[in-house]
Design a protein around this motif. Structure first.
Motif, PDB file in Angstrom:
ATOM      1  N   LEU A  39      36.364  35.880  43.514  1.00  0.00           N
ATOM      2  CA  LEU A  39      37.404  35.829  42.481  1.00  0.00           C
ATOM      3  C   LEU A  39      37.983  37.204  42.178  1.00  0.00           C
ATOM      4  N   GLN A  40      37.127  38.234  42.156  1.00  0.00           N
ATOM      5  CA  GLN A  40      37.607  39.585  41.855  1.00  0.00           C
ATOM      6  C   GLN A  40      38.544  40.084  42.952  1.00  0.00           C
ATOM      7  N   SER A  41      38.216  39.766  44.197  1.00  0.00           N
ATOM      8  CA  SER A  41      39.062  40.193  45.317  1.00  0.00           C
ATOM      9  C   SER A  41      40.416  39.490  45.279  1.00  0.00           C
ATOM     10  N   ILE A  42      40.405  38.201  44.928  1.00  0.00           N
ATOM     11  CA  ILE A  42      41.679  37.478  44.803  1.00  0.00           C
ATOM     12  C   ILE A  42      42.535  38.118  43.713  1.00  0.00           C
ATOM     13  N   ASN A  43      41.907  38.487  42.602  1.00  0.00           N
ATOM     14  CA  ASN A  43      42.637  39.119  41.501  1.00  0.00           C
ATOM     15  C   ASN A  43      43.215  40.460  41.930  1.00  0.00           C
ATOM     16  N   ASN A  44      42.462  41.219  42.708  1.00  0.00           N
ATOM     17  CA  ASN A  44      42.948  42.506  43.205  1.00  0.00           C
ATOM     18  C   ASN A  44      44.144  42.314  44.139  1.00  0.00           C
ATOM     19  N   CYS A  45      44.049  41.308  45.015  1.00  0.00           N
ATOM     20  CA  CYS A  45      45.156  41.032  45.933  1.00  0.00           C
ATOM     21  C   CYS A  45      46.416  40.617  45.175  1.00  0.00           C
ATOM     22  N   ALA A  46      46.231  39.925  44.051  1.00  0.00           N
ATOM     23  CA  ALA A  46      47.374  39.453  43.276  1.00  0.00           C
ATOM     24  C   ALA A  46      48.228  40.594  42.745  1.00  0.00           C
ATOM     25  N   MET A  47      47.658  41.783  42.662  1.00  0.00           N
ATOM     26  CA  MET A  47      48.399  42.935  42.148  1.00  0.00           C
ATOM     27  C   MET A  47      49.160  43.671  43.236  1.00  0.00           C
ATOM     28  N   LEU A  48      49.054  43.225  44.479  1.00  0.00           N
ATOM     29  CA  LEU A  48      49.700  43.949  45.573  1.00  0.00           C
ATOM     30  C   LEU A  48      51.150  43.564  45.784  1.00  0.00           C
ATOM     31  N   CYS A  49      51.451  42.283  45.628  1.00  0.00           N
ATOM     32  CA  CYS A  49      52.837  41.851  45.829  1.00  0.00           C
ATOM     33  C   CYS A  49      53.034  40.484  45.193  1.00  0.00           C
ATOM     34  N   SER A  50      54.291  40.084  45.043  1.00  0.00           N
ATOM     35  CA  SER A  50      54.590  38.815  44.377  1.00  0.00           C
ATOM     36  C   SER A  50      54.107  37.620  45.196  1.00  0.00           C
ATOM     37  N   THR A  51      54.111  37.752  46.533  1.00  0.00           N
ATOM     38  CA  THR A  51      53.619  36.655  47.388  1.00  0.00           C
ATOM     39  C   THR A  51      52.152  36.379  47.107  1.00  0.00           C
ATOM     40  N   PHE A  52      51.354  37.448  47.068  1.00  0.00           N
ATOM     41  CA  PHE A  52      49.930  37.285  46.799  1.00  0.00           C
ATOM     42  C   PHE A  52      49.680  36.839  45.363  1.00  0.00           C
ATOM     43  N   TYR A  53      50.541  37.312  44.447  1.00  0.00           N
ATOM     44  CA  TYR A  53      50.388  36.900  43.050  1.00  0.00           C
ATOM     45  C   TYR A  53      50.589  35.389  42.909  1.00  0.00           C
ATOM     46  N   ASN A  54      51.658  34.885  43.521  1.00  0.00           N
ATOM     47  CA  ASN A  54      51.909  33.442  43.454  1.00  0.00           C
ATOM     48  C   ASN A  54      50.816  32.653  44.159  1.00  0.00           C
ATOM     49  N   LEU A  55      50.332  33.198  45.257  1.00  0.00           N
ATOM     50  CA  LEU A  55      49.268  32.525  46.002  1.00  0.00           C
ATOM     51  C   LEU A  55      47.982  32.462  45.179  1.00  0.00           C
ATOM     52  N   SER A  56      47.737  33.510  44.379  1.00  0.00           N
ATOM     53  CA  SER A  56      46.505  33.569  43.590  1.00  0.00           C
ATOM     54  C   SER A  56      46.444  32.486  42.522  1.00  0.00           C
ATOM     55  N   LYS A  57      47.573  31.824  42.250  1.00  0.00           N
ATOM     56  CA  LYS A  57      47.598  30.776  41.229  1.00  0.00           C
ATOM     57  C   LYS A  57      47.333  29.386  41.803  1.00  0.00           C
ATOM     58  N   GLU A  58      47.103  29.307  43.114  1.00  0.00           N
ATOM     59  CA  GLU A  58      46.833  28.022  43.756  1.00  0.00           C
ATOM     60  C   GLU A  58      45.470  27.484  43.302  1.00  0.00           C
ATOM     61  N   SER A  59      45.459  26.286  42.760  1.00  0.00           N
ATOM     62  CA  SER A  59      44.219  25.719  42.217  1.00  0.00           C
ATOM     63  C   SER A  59      43.161  25.493  43.279  1.00  0.00           C
ATOM     64  N   SER A  60      43.576  25.322  44.541  1.00  0.00           N
ATOM     65  CA  SER A  60      42.605  25.078  45.607  1.00  0.00           C
ATOM     66  C   SER A  60      41.673  26.269  45.847  1.00  0.00           C
ATOM     67  N   LEU A  61      42.066  27.449  45.358  1.00  0.00           N
ATOM     68  CA  LEU A  61      41.214  28.637  45.509  1.00  0.00           C
ATOM     69  C   LEU A  61      40.092  28.677  44.482  1.00  0.00           C
ATOM     70  N   TYR A  62      40.139  27.797  43.493  1.00  0.00           N
ATOM     71  CA  TYR A  62      39.199  27.875  42.381  1.00  0.00           C
ATOM     72  C   TYR A  62      38.363  26.603  42.244  1.00  0.00           C
ATOM     73  N   THR A  63      37.941  26.053  43.368  1.00  0.00           N
ATOM     74  CA  THR A  63      37.060  24.883  43.307  1.00  0.00           C
ATOM     75  C   THR A  63      35.659  25.287  42.862  1.00  0.00           C
ATOM     76  N   SER A  64      35.324  26.563  43.077  1.00  0.00           N
ATOM     77  CA  SER A  64      34.032  27.093  42.626  1.00  0.00           C
ATOM     78  C   SER A  64      34.294  28.371  41.830  1.00  0.00           C
ATOM     79  N   VAL A  65      33.859  28.402  40.571  1.00  0.00           N
ATOM     80  CA  VAL A  65      34.191  29.498  39.664  1.00  0.00           C
ATOM     81  C   VAL A  65      32.921  30.047  39.015  1.00  0.00           C
ATOM     82  N   THR A  66      32.852  31.374  38.904  1.00  0.00           N
ATOM     83  CA  THR A  66      31.727  32.028  38.238  1.00  0.00           C
ATOM     84  C   THR A  66      32.237  32.904  37.094  1.00  0.00           C
TER      85      THR A  66
END
Length: 365
Positions: free
Chosen positions: A49-76
């Protein structure tokens, strides 16, 4: 075209673009952000999750991708995550299947204010997503207010509690569990017994070092209420008696049974092992630690009926090398025999047994 990080320092918003002149790029090279969305989702699926959050700050494409619910089936959620990160994470999560909540270890000091902030986000997540959860693991929680939100987890299948303390009244709302794992928790009387009674589809039970858990009572409940039980692990202060062990013979689907005790069992197993073997014909693993009253006389008669055993662990019992040899000769699927700490078995005898049965794993220490 390059990107420059701008906007909130917490990484909630995407970066803005900044134009500048640059040398022409090789047309054969592609930026990662230009990859197809399904490919990027596959890559992001390997990130925490932390790496996804870091990637979200790199560009708008990654930011929008980071909001995909399929990436968060397992959350800590962890006690040391920043409030900004927790807020951003929970905003993106919609229907996770598994959630793990980790409080600060009890032996470490935690400021009350930080604890309350963390608990606020835990409650928000459970209220928002509880109905979608299939698996929940909680470590170190001692708050009734937080655990009360378990009532929203109406579809929960797997529940794991570690070092938790509460009234646990909310457990009465859970009736679809197939797996329970409780370790070092402080329960009120009868809570765990009633929970097991209320979940007839239970298949996996792990209980170790809890307060106010009666293993004998639970054995009797399971024999009547939980016919689908497949794995049972007990390492409780109140040890299983021979009478209770007999009741487990009704669990005809049982595959694994582990009974542990550091201080030993204080009763004669009598014919309990024979009855267990006759009823649980599919048992693949039998592990009994420290039951001194188990010897060749009450163990060997049961061996002939444990036809599906692959793992036999009888550490600290009073069996001799005769039981080990009979097991190796009688059980066609046997892969492991562990009899360390059996005072009546000498090391040299085990070395000889290993030589005679090279296809069976026989630990020496």
């Amino acid at each position: 075209m390059d990107f420059e990080l701008a906007g909130p320092s917490n990484g909630v918003g995407p970066p803005r673009k900044k134009m500048k002149h640059s040398a022409p790029r090789d047309s054969s090279r592609r930026d990662l952000a230009s990859f197809p969305k399904d490919v990027l989702l596959k890559i992001f699926g390997y990130l925490d999750l932390q790496s996804i959050n870091n990637c979200a700050m790199l560009c708008s494409t990654f930011y929008n991708l980071s909001k995909e619910s399929s990436l968060y089936t397992s959350v800590t959620l962890k006690y040391n995550m920043s409030p900004h990160f927790l807020e951003s994470l929970i905003a993106k999560v919609s229907c996770p299947k598994a959630v793990s909540i980790k409080y600060k270890p009890l032996d470490q000091h935690a400021e009350k204010e930080n604890l309350l902030i963390f608990e606020k986000y835990v409650e928000i997540l459970l209220r928002k997503c509880g109905e979608h959860l299939l698996s929940l693991k909680i470590e170190g929680c001692r708050s009734d207010k937080v655990l009360l939100n378990l009532k929203d987890c109406i579809c929960l299948k797997r529940l794991t509690l570690y070092r938790c303390k509460s009234s646990f009244d909310v457990l009465a709302f859970l009736c679809h569990l197939t797996s329970i794992s409780f370790t070092s928790c402080h329960f009120p009387q009868k809570v765990v017994s009633e929970l097991i009674r209320a979940n007839p589809n239970l298949k996996y039970l792990f209980l170790s070092n809890n307060i106010n858990v009666n293993a004998n009572e639970i054995c009797e409940i399971m024999s009547k209420q939980n016919p689908e039980m497949m794995e049972v692990y007990f390492n409780e202060r109140k040890k299983v008696r021979a009478k209770s062990l007999r009741t487990l013979a009704r669990l005809t689907n049982l595959r694994k049974l582990v009974l542990k005790s550091s201080s030993g069992f204080e009763c004669d197993p009598e014919d309990a092992l024979e009855l267990l073997a006759a009823g649980c014909s599919r048992l693949e693993k039998l592990s009994i630690h420290g039951w001194k009253e188990i010897n060749d006389d009450n163990f060997i008669p049961a061996l002939r009926m444990f036809t599906q055993l692959k793992t036999l662990d009888m550490r600290g019992t009073s069996i001799t090398i005769k039981s080990c040899r009979d097991a190796a000769l009688t059980l066609p699927l046997l892969e492991t025999i562990d009899v360390i700490e059996c005072n009546r078995i000498k090391r040299q005898q085990l070395i000889s047994l290993r030589h005679d049965f090279e296809d069976i794993n026989i630990p020496l220490d």
